[in-house]
Write a protein that holds these residues in place. Structure first.
Motif, PDB file in Angstrom:
ATOM      1  N   TYR A 150      98.971  15.626  -0.885  1.00  0.00           N
ATOM      2  CA  TYR A 150      99.850  14.464  -0.755  1.00  0.00           C
ATOM      3  C   TYR A 150     101.266  14.849  -1.166  1.00  0.00           C
ATOM      4  O   TYR A 150     101.469  15.479  -2.202  1.00  0.00           O
ATOM      5  N   ILE A 151     102.258  14.429  -0.343  1.00  0.00           N
ATOM      6  CA  ILE A 151     103.636  14.819  -0.637  1.00  0.00           C
ATOM      7  C   ILE A 151     104.616  13.643  -0.680  1.00  0.00           C
ATOM      8  O   ILE A 151     105.743  13.790  -1.106  1.00  0.00           O
ATOM      9  N   GLY A 152     104.222  12.480  -0.232  1.00  0.00           N
ATOM     10  CA  GLY A 152     105.189  11.380  -0.247  1.00  0.00           C
ATOM     11  C   GLY A 152     104.608  10.083   0.281  1.00  0.00           C
ATOM     12  O   GLY A 152     103.480  10.084   0.757  1.00  0.00           O
ATOM     13  N   PRO A 153     105.351   9.020   0.156  1.00  0.00           N
ATOM     14  CA  PRO A 153     106.677   8.916  -0.436  1.00  0.00           C
ATOM     15  C   PRO A 153     106.635   9.244  -1.932  1.00  0.00           C
ATOM     16  O   PRO A 153     105.760   8.802  -2.653  1.00  0.00           O
ATOM     17  N   ARG A 154     107.618  10.016  -2.318  1.00  0.00           N
ATOM     18  CA  ARG A 154     107.704  10.511  -3.694  1.00  0.00           C
ATOM     19  C   ARG A 154     108.824   9.773  -4.409  1.00  0.00           C
ATOM     20  O   ARG A 154     109.886   9.560  -3.843  1.00  0.00           O
ATOM     21  N   LEU A 155     108.553   9.414  -5.645  1.00  0.00           N
ATOM     22  CA  LEU A 155     109.528   8.683  -6.446  1.00  0.00           C
ATOM     23  C   LEU A 155     109.681   9.379  -7.785  1.00  0.00           C
ATOM     24  O   LEU A 155     108.699   9.570  -8.509  1.00  0.00           O
ATOM     25  N   GLU A 156     110.915   9.781  -8.104  1.00  0.00           N
ATOM     26  CA  GLU A 156     111.218  10.394  -9.399  1.00  0.00           C
ATOM     27  C   GLU A 156     111.683   9.278 -10.331  1.00  0.00           C
ATOM     28  O   GLU A 156     112.670   8.603 -10.040  1.00  0.00           O
TER      29      GLU A 156
END
Length: 162
Positions: A150-156
């Motif tokens: 899994y790569i996204g949606p990514r939230l920092e």
């Protein structure tokens, strides 16, 4: 569905029925469609188009409070329940959170969802609208060291410098 304008589509459980145009007349001279299928349900899932953290503040205990803004491809109606789901990535003991979105007075494509007591880090984000969950992207490059992860949606989620 792609032929329909996005403002007529509603996220969540829908029904689909095929009706062939034309008409036939029975012996009582009533007009009705020639052929129609049974209705079948399907789930129209939202797609996260943009996601960002606003106003993240760190408390004394190291956890964060703030607001996450999420933009989606389809309008969210006033009566629909919205939930933001976050799953920490790149951690030996990952945290997971769910936050309810606020009520809305009109259709929107963007929601602001308050978050609290969140550990700083990188998260996969999903938006659930009336239970219809946005999809998580998977790395499809088979040559990548993170292939099929899994790569996204990514939230920092980090505290903002003051």
């Amino acid at each position: 569905l792609s032929a329909l304008p996005s403002y007529v589509l509603r996220v969540g459980v829908q029904s689909l029925q095929v009706v062939h145009s034309g008409s036939s007349t029975d012996r009582l001279h009533s007009v009705y469609p020639v052929v129609e299928s049974n209705a079948v349900p399907f789930v129209l899932r939202p797609q996260v188009m943009a996601i960002a953290v606003e106003d993240a503040n760190e408390g004394d205990d190291g956890v964060l409070t703030g607001t996450v803004t999420v933009g989606v491809n389809l309008a969210i109606a006033p009566g629909q329940r919205v939930v933001l789901a976050l799953n920490e990535i790149e951690s030996d003991c990952p945290n997971a959170y769910k936050f309810d979105g606020p009520r809305r007075e009109q259709k929107v494509h963007r929601v602001r969802i308050p978050i609290n007591n969140v550990k700083p880090g990188s998260y996969l984000a999903r938006l659930l609208i009336d239970g219809a969950e946005s999809q998580i992207k998977i790395e499809s490059n088979t040559n990548s060291p993170i292939s099929e992860r899994y790569i996204g949606p990514r939230l920092e989620i980090q505290a903002f410098a003051v």
